[in-house]
Design an enzyme around this catalytic site. Structure first.
Site, PDB file in Angstrom:
ATOM      1  N   ASP A  12      28.572  27.350  37.984  1.00  0.00           N
ATOM      2  CA  ASP A  12      27.924  27.947  36.903  1.00  0.00           C
ATOM      3  C   ASP A  12      27.908  29.505  36.918  1.00  0.00           C
ATOM      4  OD1 ASP A  12      25.977  27.696  34.569  1.00  0.00           O
ATOM      5  OD2 ASP A  12      24.502  28.607  36.051  1.00  0.00           O
ATOM      6  N   HIS A  39      25.612  22.424  25.928  1.00  0.00           N
ATOM      7  CA  HIS A  39      24.146  22.461  25.784  1.00  0.00           C
ATOM      8  C   HIS A  39      23.713  24.088  25.863  1.00  0.00           C
ATOM      9  CE1 HIS A  39      25.536  24.077  29.810  1.00  0.00           C
ATOM     10  NE2 HIS A  39      24.174  24.484  30.206  1.00  0.00           N
ATOM     11  N   ASP A  40      24.689  24.853  25.566  1.00  0.00           N
ATOM     12  CA  ASP A  40      24.194  26.113  25.555  1.00  0.00           C
ATOM     13  C   ASP A  40      24.600  26.612  23.881  1.00  0.00           C
ATOM     14  OD1 ASP A  40      23.320  26.941  28.039  1.00  0.00           O
ATOM     15  OD2 ASP A  40      25.437  27.506  28.697  1.00  0.00           O
ATOM     16  N   HIS A  71      22.618  31.766  41.321  1.00  0.00           N
ATOM     17  CA  HIS A  71      21.143  32.087  41.664  1.00  0.00           C
ATOM     18  C   HIS A  71      20.321  30.766  41.953  1.00  0.00           C
ATOM     19  CE1 HIS A  71      22.152  31.491  37.459  1.00  0.00           C
ATOM     20  NE2 HIS A  71      21.145  30.175  37.278  1.00  0.00           N
ATOM     21  N   ASP A 114      15.273  25.976  33.180  1.00  0.00           N
ATOM     22  CA  ASP A 114      16.230  26.408  32.686  1.00  0.00           C
ATOM     23  C   ASP A 114      17.141  25.132  32.590  1.00  0.00           C
ATOM     24  OD1 ASP A 114      18.277  27.803  31.115  1.00  0.00           O
ATOM     25  OD2 ASP A 114      18.849  28.777  32.957  1.00  0.00           O
ATOM     26  N   GLU A 128      32.894  28.261  34.723  1.00  0.00           N
ATOM     27  CA  GLU A 128      31.963  28.459  33.337  1.00  0.00           C
ATOM     28  C   GLU A 128      31.471  30.156  33.102  1.00  0.00           C
ATOM     29  OE1 GLU A 128      28.303  28.668  30.917  1.00  0.00           O
ATOM     30  OE2 GLU A 128      28.303  29.279  32.892  1.00  0.00           O
ATOM     31  N   ARG A 157      17.720  26.363  22.664  1.00  0.00           N
ATOM     32  CA  ARG A 157      18.790  25.664  22.954  1.00  0.00           C
ATOM     33  C   ARG A 157      18.501  23.948  23.266  1.00  0.00           C
ATOM     34  NH1 ARG A 157      20.826  28.319  28.142  1.00  0.00           N
ATOM     35  NH2 ARG A 157      18.816  28.635  28.589  1.00  0.00           N
ATOM     36  N   GLN A 197      14.719  32.846  37.942  1.00  0.00           N
ATOM     37  CA  GLN A 197      15.867  32.611  38.400  1.00  0.00           C
ATOM     38  C   GLN A 197      16.439  33.814  39.123  1.00  0.00           C
ATOM     39  OE1 GLN A 197      17.518  31.315  34.649  1.00  0.00           O
ATOM     40  NE2 GLN A 197      18.317  29.517  35.474  1.00  0.00           N
ATOM     41  N   ARG A 239      31.696  22.148  38.533  1.00  0.00           N
ATOM     42  CA  ARG A 239      31.499  23.241  37.542  1.00  0.00           C
ATOM     43  C   ARG A 239      30.622  24.248  38.251  1.00  0.00           C
ATOM     44  NH1 ARG A 239      27.414  25.158  34.346  1.00  0.00           N
ATOM     45  NH2 ARG A 239      27.502  25.543  32.294  1.00  0.00           N
TER      46      ARG A 239
HETATM   47  C1  OTU Z   1      25.008  29.091  32.085  1.00  0.00           C
HETATM   48  O1  OTU Z   1      25.163  29.587  30.644  1.00  0.00           O
HETATM   49  C2  OTU Z   1      24.681  27.477  31.941  1.00  0.00           C
HETATM   50  O2  OTU Z   1      25.281  27.010  31.060  1.00  0.00           O
HETATM   51  C3  OTU Z   1      22.898  27.910  31.138  1.00  0.00           C
HETATM   52  O3  OTU Z   1      22.534  26.876  30.590  1.00  0.00           O
HETATM   53  C4  OTU Z   1      22.092  28.644  31.938  1.00  0.00           C
HETATM   54  O4  OTU Z   1      20.923  29.007  31.264  1.00  0.00           O
HETATM   55  C5  OTU Z   1      22.766  29.879  32.681  1.00  0.00           C
HETATM   56  O5  OTU Z   1      24.147  29.724  32.852  1.00  0.00           O
HETATM   57  C6  OTU Z   1      22.060  30.214  33.805  1.00  0.00           C
HETATM   58  O6  OTU Z   1      22.332  29.239  34.937  1.00  0.00           O
HETATM   59  O7  OTU Z   1      25.885  31.945  32.595  1.00  0.00           O
HETATM   60  O8  OTU Z   1      28.818  32.656  32.082  1.00  0.00           O
HETATM   61  O9  OTU Z   1      24.757  32.461  26.392  1.00  0.00           O
HETATM   62  O10 OTU Z   1      26.184  30.593  27.551  1.00  0.00           O
HETATM   63  O11 OTU Z   1      24.062  31.863  30.096  1.00  0.00           O
HETATM   64  C7  OTU Z   1      27.834  32.158  31.055  1.00  0.00           C
HETATM   65  C8  OTU Z   1      24.086  31.747  27.423  1.00  0.00           C
HETATM   66  C9  OTU Z   1      26.497  31.755  31.480  1.00  0.00           C
HETATM   67  C10 OTU Z   1      24.895  30.917  28.072  1.00  0.00           C
HETATM   68  C11 OTU Z   1      25.081  31.457  29.596  1.00  0.00           C
HETATM   69  C12 OTU Z   1      25.955  30.974  30.565  1.00  0.00           C
END
Ligand code: OTU
Length: 653
Positions: free
Chosen positions: A284, A395-396, A184, A141, A326, A520, A252, A282
């Protein structure tokens, strides 16, 4: 009463700290601990107070904070102190960020160190290096599945390299942002491996279930994040012979924050990265931190308590370090990640402005700013010591996270409107030059998101293929238009690597078995530094975009009105194609800025008299701060070119 109890507990804890901790000079630590302990104790008690070993866990928590304080370098401690003095430092307009994948941008940490001058040439002074921790060799991922939270992946370099980069950046007055993937781990992480081997202690780090009863209950109300590639929220693990919660990909595993050991481990990891020299962390996927049967298991109250507790603890050990939330969730939910019922942020100081991002894409596709105006005017003001991270691409995927009520209020049907936006950016709409692809299509809900680079989404890819110079120009104008807004809206603009050169979709990902399932990767480019050289060639696409952005960034930095002090006012000028707002310079009002953006493919106008009559402004001799020129006017009509924008110097009354 309660405070006395917390003081009593704190004294007890301090008495029990190990002698090697007690012997150190911890003056600042104690001051901050004293100031924050009531909050820390209350939060920890709300989360874990029902446990018999509560006090023991609290002692462990304080020991971790003290241990990491001792490990923190004098240089970083001095930085903490100076940021405590100047605690609004990050609201300044001088910060401009870029997010990048290390391998695609520079290969490894050494390479990045060598590319720092490139970032400086553009004006970027905050670098978000996306995950570089040890992760699985195959699908990971993009590094968001972590094998080891305490070491750099050897493909990226070493911890030593990272510390060198950090001090290099500090010397240049640049900020380093790193990820902590708090929700995770990968299934290869030691905790997961030991869980698999049957160790109860580590099975308790995750949500592990012997049968489908509880998973089935959860599934009734939990949405799916990756419905195409990882449907459902649980994965059967053969080795354990049990089900484990995996909200994202099957590899994950979601951490179980009902277990205080998990919280303490993750706090230790957060502080560890603060001590490696990260200025900003950041966090996540923070919306997902707490799971509850019968809910979506997103944005739960406890997820906020966990973040508040992380913040309070970090404020004791590393108070100069900021958090980015995020949380790509509904507009009314995002703002809560600054902390509710507070004046200054008590959770994360910075949050992704996913709402604004999605609205910008809406405005571009519809050629009007109706939904943008409607939704932004409905957003509550953020807290005082908090700021947005404004971005066009990351990146998403792009999720169409606007509010249905807002969509209706501007006269569209929510489902039909979302379908239109999706069709537009995936190029299935007849008039669309976009070359995006649908991501995360969910057959059950009809929902889908969008992948693709900024340049390909605005039509540069199609225009270049067609050799259509006008269309190329239009795409460039739109790239600059979108950036002019994230650079002026209020908050830290976060550019996405490659966008400054107009990088097109990267279709090569599809031959890599670890990536092919996840489009992506279309917009996670590998730099062609030869092409980057074209930014020096006058008239090239790269030069027009790079220099345009460079200019915008330089001008932003020179305008204190663009610092983020809740000093924005939206203005309805009666033309649906225009998005207009002021940024007031609170110290010298005559230096205020009127931002005007035109989403139409045609020139648009509005009446300046109207603004004057409403007693809002004195707009004398008009000057655009970006070009230095006076914009075109016909009598009192201000003319804004197609896909154009102005940052006009003005004085509100
Ligand atoms: C985030 O993403 C990361 O930016 C992604 O790159 C990862 O795949 C994901 O976590 C898992 O680690 O959790 O709060 O719609 O916007 O998965 C939002 C997809 C997230 C991403 C969403 C996001």
């Amino acid at each position: 009463m309660y405070e006395q109890q917390s003081h009593f507990l704190l004294n007890n804890i301090l008495d029990q700290l190990k002698p090697e901790i007690r012997r150190r000079d911890l003056r600042h630590f104690y001051t901050r601990l004293g100031a924050n302990f009531y909050a820390i104790h209350s939060l920890f008690h709300r989360l874990y107070g029902q446990r018999e070993d509560f006090e023991e866990q609290l002692l462990r928590l304080v020991s971790v904070m003290a241990g990491q304080y001792i490990a923190r370098s004098d240089e970083l401690k001095a930085l903490d102190a100076s940021r405590e003095r100047d605690h609004l430092w990050f609201l300044s307009q001088e910060w401009v960020g870029m997010a990048l994948y290390l391998d695609g941008f520079a290969g490894d940490l050494h390479g990045l160190d060598e590319r720092v001058p490139y970032l400086q040439e553009l004006g970027v002074n905050m670098v978000h290096v996306m995950p570089i921790l040890e992760c699985p060799r195959g699908a990971s991922d993009g590094g968001y599945a972590v094998n080891n939270f305490r070491d750099i992946d050897d493909r990226a370099g070493t911890l030593e390299d990272l510390r060198t980069l950090g001090s290099d950046l500090r010397r240049r007055n640049m900020l380093l942002t790193l990820d902590v993937v708090v929700n995770h781990t990968s299934d290869e992480h030691e905790w997961a491996r030991r869980a698999r081997q049957g160790e109860q202690r580590y099975q308790d780090y995750y949500y592990v279930f012997a049968n489908r009863d509880i998973p089935d209950l959860f599934e009734q109300s939990m949405p799916e994040v990756f419905p195409e590639t990882a449907p459902g929220n649980f994965t059967f693990d053969e080795a354990m012979n049990k089900w484990v919660m995996t909200v994202f990909n099957t590899y994950q595993w979601d951490l179980n924050y009902t277990n205080p050991a998990v919280f303490i481990e993750m706090l230790d990891i957060i502080l560890f990265w603060a001590n490696q020299g990260a200025d900003i962390l950041r966090l996540d996927a923070v919306a997902f931190l707490w799971k509850k049967i019968g809910t979506t298991s997103q944005n739960e109250r406890e997820a906020h308590l966990i973040l508040q507790l992380f913040k309070d603890c970090c404020q004791v050990t590393a108070p100069g370090v900021l958090f980015i939330a995020e949380a790509i969730v509904a507009p009314v939910e995002i703002i809560k990640y600054f902390g509710e019922d507070a004046v200054i942020a008590k959770e994360c100081e910075i949050a992704y402005n996913a709402t604004f991002m999605a609205l910008l894409w809406d405005a571009l596709a519809t050629h009007n700013a109706k939904l943008l105006n409607q939704s932004i005017s409905n957003l509550p003001d953020k807290l005082d010591r908090a700021t947005w991270l404004n971005y066009v691409r990351c990146h998403d995927d792009i999720g169409l996270g606007f509010d249905d009520a807002d969509i209706r209020a501007v006269g569209y049907d929510p489902a039909a409107h979302r379908r239109f936006i999706l069709d537009y950016y995936t190029g299935s709409w007849a008039d669309s030059p976009a070359r995006g692809q649908a991501f995360g299509r969910n057959e059950k809900t009809g929902d889908a998101r969008i992948s693709g680079t900024l340049a390909s989404l605005v039509g540069l890819e199609a225009a270049l293929a067609a050799g259509d110079a006008d269309e190329v120009q239009r795409s460039i104008d739109q790239i600059l238009l979108l950036h002019s807004l994230i650079l002026s809206f209020g908050g830290i603009p976060l550019l996405y690597y490659g966008d400054e050169l107009g990088t097109l979709n990267n279709y090569a990902y599809s031959v890599d078995p670890a990536k092919t399932q996840d489009n992506r990767w279309l917009h996670r480019p590998a730099y062609d530094w030869q092409r980057a050289e074209l930014r020096h060639q006058r008239g090239s696409v790269e030069q027009r975009i790079f220099d345009g952005l460079k200019q915008l960034i330089a001008v932003r930095k020179s305008l204190p009105a663009l610092a983020d002090f809740n000093n924005r006012e939206l203005i309805d000028v009666g033309n649906p194609h225009l998005f207009v707002f002021t940024r007031n310079d609170l110290a010298s009002p005559q230096e205020s800025v009127l931002v005007v953006a035109n989403f139409s493919d045609f020139p648009e106008q509005f009446d300046l008299n109207d603004l004057r009559n409403r007693g809002r402004f004195t707009v004398g001799e008009l000057r655009d701060a970006v070009s230095g020129a006076s914009p075109e006017q016909f009598n009192e009509q201000l003319v804004i070119p197609a896909n154009g924008f102005y940052w006009l110097m003005c004085s509100p009354y």
